[in-house]
Each structure stands twice: as C-alpha cells, then as structure tokens.
Design a protein around this motif. Structure first.
Motif, mmCIF file in Angstrom:
data_model
loop_
_atom_site.group_PDB
_atom_site.id
_atom_site.type_symbol
_atom_site.label_atom_id
_atom_site.label_comp_id
_atom_site.label_asym_id
_atom_site.label_seq_id
_atom_site.Cartn_x
_atom_site.Cartn_y
_atom_site.Cartn_z
ATOM 1 N N PRO A 22 0.740 -1.261 0.168
ATOM 2 C CA PRO A 22 0.002 -0.127 -0.116
ATOM 3 C C PRO A 22 0.706 1.446 -0.063
ATOM 4 O O PRO A 22 0.506 2.005 -0.499
ATOM 5 C CB PRO A 22 -0.911 -0.094 1.288
ATOM 6 C CG PRO A 22 -0.854 -1.607 1.614
ATOM 7 C CD PRO A 22 0.450 -2.239 1.008
ATOM 8 N N LYS A 23 2.036 1.467 0.739
ATOM 9 C CA LYS A 23 2.958 2.366 0.623
ATOM 10 C C LYS A 23 3.503 2.966 -0.715
ATOM 11 O O LYS A 23 3.495 3.928 -1.234
ATOM 12 C CB LYS A 23 4.134 2.197 1.688
ATOM 13 C CG LYS A 23 3.677 2.266 3.245
ATOM 14 C CD LYS A 23 4.695 2.219 4.151
ATOM 15 C CE LYS A 23 4.786 0.857 4.522
ATOM 16 N NZ LYS A 23 6.170 0.689 5.470
ATOM 17 N N VAL A 24 3.535 1.652 -1.637
ATOM 18 C CA VAL A 24 4.449 1.900 -2.802
ATOM 19 C C VAL A 24 2.988 2.566 -3.870
ATOM 20 O O VAL A 24 3.283 3.227 -4.337
ATOM 21 C CB VAL A 24 4.695 0.637 -3.235
ATOM 22 C CG1 VAL A 24 5.263 0.765 -4.942
ATOM 23 C CG2 VAL A 24 6.008 0.279 -2.771
ATOM 24 N N ARG A 25 2.030 1.990 -3.498
ATOM 25 C CA ARG A 25 0.984 2.263 -4.377
ATOM 26 C C ARG A 25 0.480 3.797 -4.129
ATOM 27 O O ARG A 25 0.141 4.383 -5.013
ATOM 28 C CB ARG A 25 -0.544 1.275 -4.072
ATOM 29 C CG ARG A 25 -1.711 1.820 -4.560
ATOM 30 C CD ARG A 25 -1.839 1.841 -6.003
ATOM 31 N NE ARG A 25 -2.997 2.050 -6.689
ATOM 32 C CZ ARG A 25 -3.572 3.277 -6.781
ATOM 33 N NH1 ARG A 25 -3.103 4.236 -6.692
ATOM 34 N NH2 ARG A 25 -4.705 3.513 -7.458
ATOM 35 N N PHE A 26 0.623 4.116 -3.001
ATOM 36 C CA PHE A 26 0.473 5.471 -2.503
ATOM 37 C C PHE A 26 1.407 6.514 -2.992
ATOM 38 O O PHE A 26 1.216 7.653 -3.447
ATOM 39 C CB PHE A 26 0.417 5.675 -1.098
ATOM 40 C CG PHE A 26 0.094 7.135 -0.455
ATOM 41 C CD1 PHE A 26 -0.826 7.797 -0.458
ATOM 42 C CD2 PHE A 26 1.311 7.829 0.173
ATOM 43 C CE1 PHE A 26 -1.107 9.144 -0.038
ATOM 44 C CE2 PHE A 26 1.098 9.083 0.606
ATOM 45 C CZ PHE A 26 -0.084 9.888 0.545
ATOM 46 N N LEU A 27 2.614 5.698 -3.047
ATOM 47 C CA LEU A 27 3.718 6.556 -3.780
ATOM 48 C C LEU A 27 3.516 7.023 -5.011
ATOM 49 O O LEU A 27 3.936 8.057 -5.577
ATOM 50 C CB LEU A 27 5.038 5.988 -3.442
ATOM 51 C CG LEU A 27 6.308 6.389 -4.213
ATOM 52 C CD1 LEU A 27 6.663 7.757 -3.690
ATOM 53 C CD2 LEU A 27 7.670 5.584 -3.758
ATOM 54 N N ILE A 28 3.013 5.998 -5.702
ATOM 55 C CA ILE A 28 2.907 6.050 -7.385
ATOM 56 C C ILE A 28 1.714 7.060 -7.562
ATOM 57 O O ILE A 28 1.950 7.812 -8.329
ATOM 58 C CB ILE A 28 2.661 4.596 -7.906
ATOM 59 C CG1 ILE A 28 3.715 3.613 -7.779
ATOM 60 C CG2 ILE A 28 1.970 4.742 -9.155
ATOM 61 C CD1 ILE A 28 2.914 2.145 -8.308
ATOM 62 N N ASP A 29 0.700 6.921 -6.597
ATOM 63 C CA ASP A 29 -0.227 7.988 -6.639
ATOM 64 C C ASP A 29 0.248 9.456 -6.579
ATOM 65 O O ASP A 29 -0.138 10.137 -7.364
ATOM 66 C CB ASP A 29 -1.422 7.721 -5.559
ATOM 67 C CG ASP A 29 -2.779 8.456 -5.884
ATOM 68 O OD1 ASP A 29 -3.069 8.482 -7.039
ATOM 69 O OD2 ASP A 29 -3.033 9.139 -4.937
ATOM 70 N N LEU A 30 0.941 9.627 -5.707
ATOM 71 C CA LEU A 30 1.676 10.870 -5.286
ATOM 72 C C LEU A 30 2.584 11.561 -6.496
ATOM 73 O O LEU A 30 2.400 12.539 -6.980
ATOM 74 C CB LEU A 30 2.523 11.036 -4.029
ATOM 75 C CG LEU A 30 1.828 10.778 -2.832
ATOM 76 C CD1 LEU A 30 2.741 10.871 -1.550
ATOM 77 C CD2 LEU A 30 0.882 12.022 -2.404
ATOM 78 N N LEU A 31 3.175 10.545 -7.117
ATOM 79 C CA LEU A 31 4.008 10.758 -8.229
ATOM 80 C C LEU A 31 3.198 11.205 -9.400
ATOM 81 O O LEU A 31 3.503 12.152 -10.284
ATOM 82 C CB LEU A 31 5.012 9.589 -8.746
ATOM 83 C CG LEU A 31 6.271 9.243 -7.951
ATOM 84 C CD1 LEU A 31 6.546 7.846 -8.049
ATOM 85 C CD2 LEU A 31 7.042 10.504 -8.092
ATOM 86 N N ALA A 32 2.070 10.524 -9.764
ATOM 87 C CA ALA A 32 1.362 10.595 -10.731
ATOM 88 C C ALA A 32 0.623 12.060 -10.419
ATOM 89 O O ALA A 32 0.337 12.800 -11.680
ATOM 90 C CB ALA A 32 -0.056 9.608 -10.767
#
Length: 164
Positions: A22-32
């Motif tokens: 979930p932390k990686v998914r959140f990171l991807i979302d922030l980058l997007a």
C-alpha cells in the motif's frame, strides 16, 4: 485481455494486474499527481528509466564490423531492437540475439524448431542458423507449432514438428 480505448485508435495496450505494498501504491499515486500523469504513465516512465540503466550483453548488428557482435547495451535498447508485433519473429529475434534470456519453455520451443527439418532451408547446415531457418514457414505454422510443443511438454526428449 487487451482492449482499445476509443481515443487510442489502432494502438493496443496490455492489461497487467499487480500486487503492491500500500505504501508503494500511495507513492505511485503521489508521483502521478505531481507529474500530472496517469498511474500507468508513471509506471511506464519508471520502467523505461530502469531499463535504460540496466545493461546486458547481446549479439546485435555492428556497423563497424558489418556483422552481429556481442555488445553491452541497455535493456531498453535491446527491447527496441528485438520488438516486433509478429510473435514468431520476435521469438526468433530473442533466440538469435540474446538466447540467455530464454525461459525453460522457450528453450524447449527453440529446440523443437531447430530439431525440425521442416523449418530449415538447408538442414542441418548450422553454420548460419539465422539464415537457414525459414521464418516465413515458421510464421505460417506458429500456432500449430506452439500447440505441438504444449502437447509434448512432458516428453523426456524434444519431438520434432512435422506439418500435418
């Protein structure tokens, strides 16, 4: 299953399902959000960057030598050199230029092709296997060949393909 979105026209994309922390998914979302890109765009960009920095040895055409030569290239360049929409030819490009990347199943397929007189222009003249495999014939029989290999996958020896 691949589906075209209306605005893509003839461009095809591949669906990929991933399990992420979930932390990686959140990171991807922030980058997007920061880059004002889709999540897909962020992931594609990250993979292309990673592949550009990941190097491998492959036998590619050398303008200097006028023949294939073992070179260290980025995985991104290798993919550009080998990719074609034709599955049979893309497979043979991988066989000829970077065979160490073949999986067990792909090795079995390669061995079936090479043991089948049917696909050779001049069997068994293996001095130049690239020129001796009839890629047009391979393309024509690709689906049957894959089925043949699947049917004989538990055989302890490679079973050569013959046209039916």
């Amino acid at each position: 299953m691949t589906k075209n979105k209306p605005n893509q026209g003839a461009r095809k994309t591949e669906a990929l399902t991933l399990r992420l922390d979930p932390k990686v998914r959140f990171l991807i979302d922030l980058l997007a959000r920061q880059k004002r890109q889709s999540i897909t765009g962020v992931i594609e960009s990250a993979i292309e960057t990673y592949a550009t920095n990941f190097h491998i040895e492959a036998d590619l055409w050398s303008e200097e030598d006028g023949e294939d030569k073992t070179q260290t290239v980025s995985m991104y360049k290798l993919s550009k050199e080998l990719y074609t929409t034709d599955d049979s030819f893309r497979f043979m490009m991988l066989v000829w230029h970077c065979p160490r990347l073949l999986s067990y199943e792909e090795l079995r397929l390669k061995e079936t092709i090479y043991s089948s007189k049917f696909f050779w222009d001049q069997y068994p003249d293996s001095t130049n296997a690239v020129d001796d495999i009839d890629t047009d014939l391979l393309r024509e029989h690709w689906v049957s060949l894959l089925k043949h290999v699947e049917e004989h996958k538990s055989s302890p020896t490679v079973v050569p393909y013959e046209s039916k």
